[in-house]
Design an enzyme around this catalytic site. Sequence first.
Site, PDB file in Angstrom:
ATOM      1  N   HIS A  62      17.465  -0.399   7.454  1.00 45.02           N
ATOM      2  CA  HIS A  62      17.739   0.541   6.359  1.00 45.02           C
ATOM      3  C   HIS A  62      17.104   1.882   6.668  1.00 45.02           C
ATOM      4  O   HIS A  62      16.002   1.956   7.203  1.00 45.02           O
ATOM      5  CB  HIS A  62      17.221   0.006   5.021  1.00 45.02           C
ATOM      6  CG  HIS A  62      15.799  -0.471   5.076  1.00 45.02           C
ATOM      7  ND1 HIS A  62      15.462  -1.721   5.564  1.00 45.02           N
ATOM      8  CD2 HIS A  62      14.637   0.119   4.730  1.00 45.02           C
ATOM      9  CE1 HIS A  62      14.151  -1.870   5.501  1.00 45.02           C
ATOM     10  NE2 HIS A  62      13.619  -0.755   5.016  1.00 45.02           N
ATOM     11  N   LEU A  63      17.812   2.961   6.319  1.00 47.95           N
ATOM     12  CA  LEU A  63      17.282   4.306   6.422  1.00 47.95           C
ATOM     13  C   LEU A  63      16.816   4.725   5.040  1.00 47.95           C
ATOM     14  O   LEU A  63      17.544   4.544   4.061  1.00 47.95           O
ATOM     15  CB  LEU A  63      18.346   5.280   6.920  1.00 47.95           C
ATOM     16  CG  LEU A  63      18.759   5.204   8.400  1.00 47.95           C
ATOM     17  CD1 LEU A  63      19.672   4.019   8.653  1.00 47.95           C
ATOM     18  CD2 LEU A  63      19.459   6.490   8.819  1.00 47.95           C
ATOM     19  N   HIS A  64      15.591   5.254   4.961  1.00 50.93           N
ATOM     20  CA  HIS A  64      15.099   5.819   3.713  1.00 50.93           C
ATOM     21  C   HIS A  64      15.507   7.289   3.678  1.00 50.93           C
ATOM     22  O   HIS A  64      15.181   8.036   4.606  1.00 50.93           O
ATOM     23  CB  HIS A  64      13.572   5.778   3.651  1.00 50.93           C
ATOM     24  CG  HIS A  64      12.965   4.411   3.623  1.00 50.93           C
ATOM     25  ND1 HIS A  64      12.484   3.831   2.476  1.00 50.93           N
ATOM     26  CD2 HIS A  64      12.744   3.520   4.615  1.00 50.93           C
ATOM     27  CE1 HIS A  64      11.979   2.634   2.757  1.00 50.93           C
ATOM     28  NE2 HIS A  64      12.125   2.424   4.050  1.00 50.93           N
ATOM     29  N   GLY A 124       5.488  -0.797   9.228  1.00 55.17           N
ATOM     30  CA  GLY A 124       5.514  -1.140   7.808  1.00 55.17           C
ATOM     31  C   GLY A 124       6.852  -1.645   7.310  1.00 55.17           C
ATOM     32  O   GLY A 124       7.099  -1.648   6.099  1.00 55.17           O
ATOM     33  N   GLN A 125       7.731  -2.068   8.227  1.00 57.41           N
ATOM     34  CA  GLN A 125       9.015  -2.613   7.761  1.00 57.41           C
ATOM     35  C   GLN A 125       8.754  -3.889   6.960  1.00 57.41           C
ATOM     36  O   GLN A 125       8.049  -4.795   7.430  1.00 57.41           O
ATOM     37  CB  GLN A 125       9.954  -2.913   8.949  1.00 57.41           C
ATOM     38  CG  GLN A 125      11.332  -3.383   8.492  1.00 57.41           C
ATOM     39  CD  GLN A 125      12.327  -3.555   9.634  1.00 57.41           C
ATOM     40  OE1 GLN A 125      12.024  -3.266  10.795  1.00 57.41           O
ATOM     41  NE2 GLN A 125      13.514  -4.015   9.291  1.00 57.41           N
ATOM     42  N   SER A 126       9.301  -3.943   5.757  1.00 56.44           N
ATOM     43  CA  SER A 126       9.069  -5.107   4.894  1.00 56.44           C
ATOM     44  C   SER A 126      10.343  -5.878   4.601  1.00 56.44           C
ATOM     45  O   SER A 126      10.284  -7.038   4.196  1.00 56.44           O
ATOM     46  CB  SER A 126       8.407  -4.677   3.582  1.00 56.44           C
ATOM     47  OG  SER A 126       9.230  -3.763   2.887  1.00 56.44           O
ATOM     48  N   ASN A 142      11.666   2.753   9.275  1.00 59.96           N
ATOM     49  CA  ASN A 142      10.523   1.921   9.659  1.00 59.96           C
ATOM     50  C   ASN A 142      11.015   0.738  10.499  1.00 59.96           C
ATOM     51  O   ASN A 142      11.940   0.038  10.078  1.00 59.96           O
ATOM     52  CB  ASN A 142       9.799   1.405   8.417  1.00 59.96           C
ATOM     53  CG  ASN A 142       9.158   2.511   7.612  1.00 59.96           C
ATOM     54  OD1 ASN A 142       8.679   3.491   8.168  1.00 59.96           O
ATOM     55  ND2 ASN A 142       9.160   2.380   6.297  1.00 59.96           N
ATOM     56  N   ASP A 144      16.032   3.102  -4.218  1.00 61.98           N
ATOM     57  CA  ASP A 144      14.881   2.245  -3.950  1.00 61.98           C
ATOM     58  C   ASP A 144      14.221   1.848  -5.267  1.00 61.98           C
ATOM     59  O   ASP A 144      14.085   2.655  -6.183  1.00 61.98           O
ATOM     60  CB  ASP A 144      13.877   2.985  -3.046  1.00 61.98           C
ATOM     61  CG  ASP A 144      12.888   2.035  -2.405  1.00 61.98           C
ATOM     62  OD1 ASP A 144      12.954   1.852  -1.177  1.00 61.98           O
ATOM     63  OD2 ASP A 144      12.035   1.469  -3.135  1.00 61.98           O
ATOM     64  N   ILE A 145      13.801   0.590  -5.375  1.00 65.46           N
ATOM     65  CA  ILE A 145      13.203   0.074  -6.609  1.00 65.46           C
ATOM     66  C   ILE A 145      11.810   0.664  -6.842  1.00 65.46           C
ATOM     67  O   ILE A 145      11.317   0.673  -7.972  1.00 65.46           O
ATOM     68  CB  ILE A 145      13.142  -1.479  -6.552  1.00 65.46           C
ATOM     69  CG1 ILE A 145      13.037  -2.059  -7.947  1.00 65.46           C
ATOM     70  CG2 ILE A 145      12.026  -1.968  -5.650  1.00 65.46           C
ATOM     71  CD1 ILE A 145      13.244  -3.567  -8.000  1.00 65.46           C
TER      72      ILE A 145
END
Length: 114
Positions: free
Chosen positions: A100-102, A93-95, A87, A30-31
Amino acid sequence: MSDCLFCKFARHEIPTQVVYEDEHAFAFRDINPQAPTHILIIPREHIESLAAMQPEHEGLMGHLLWVCAEIARREGIADEGYRVVLNTNRAAGQSVYHLHLHLLGGRTMHWPPG
Ligand code: 5GP
Ligand code: ZN
């Protein structure tokens, strides 16, 4: 999907820090990491969110969880513990609208989440 950022990562059209990839899954750092280890695991197939999941995606979702567990082992965070977050849509809060799984680890997590 042609103009999706995460699809472009998975097709190697935009460089990113790749952690793992196979026929169906792709993972990268993740950035804006929220933990010492923060990796995003995505399907190569463009699925907008968990809310768009269909019965034919059941096997794929199981595979993505296996990829999370395997990366956690490789990153050395499995024994201590980690969190997997998915999310889904606006209130969560999905952006980025490519599922995607964190994978978060390397620190103690708190509950309840914000
Ligand atoms: P969401 O908020 O949709 O659950 O998570 C999206 C995640 O994608 C965020 O944690 C955000 O930091 C990450 N992200 C957004 N843009 C980029 C990017 O260009 N590169 C990488 N590596 N991660 C990104
Ligand atoms: Zn996509």
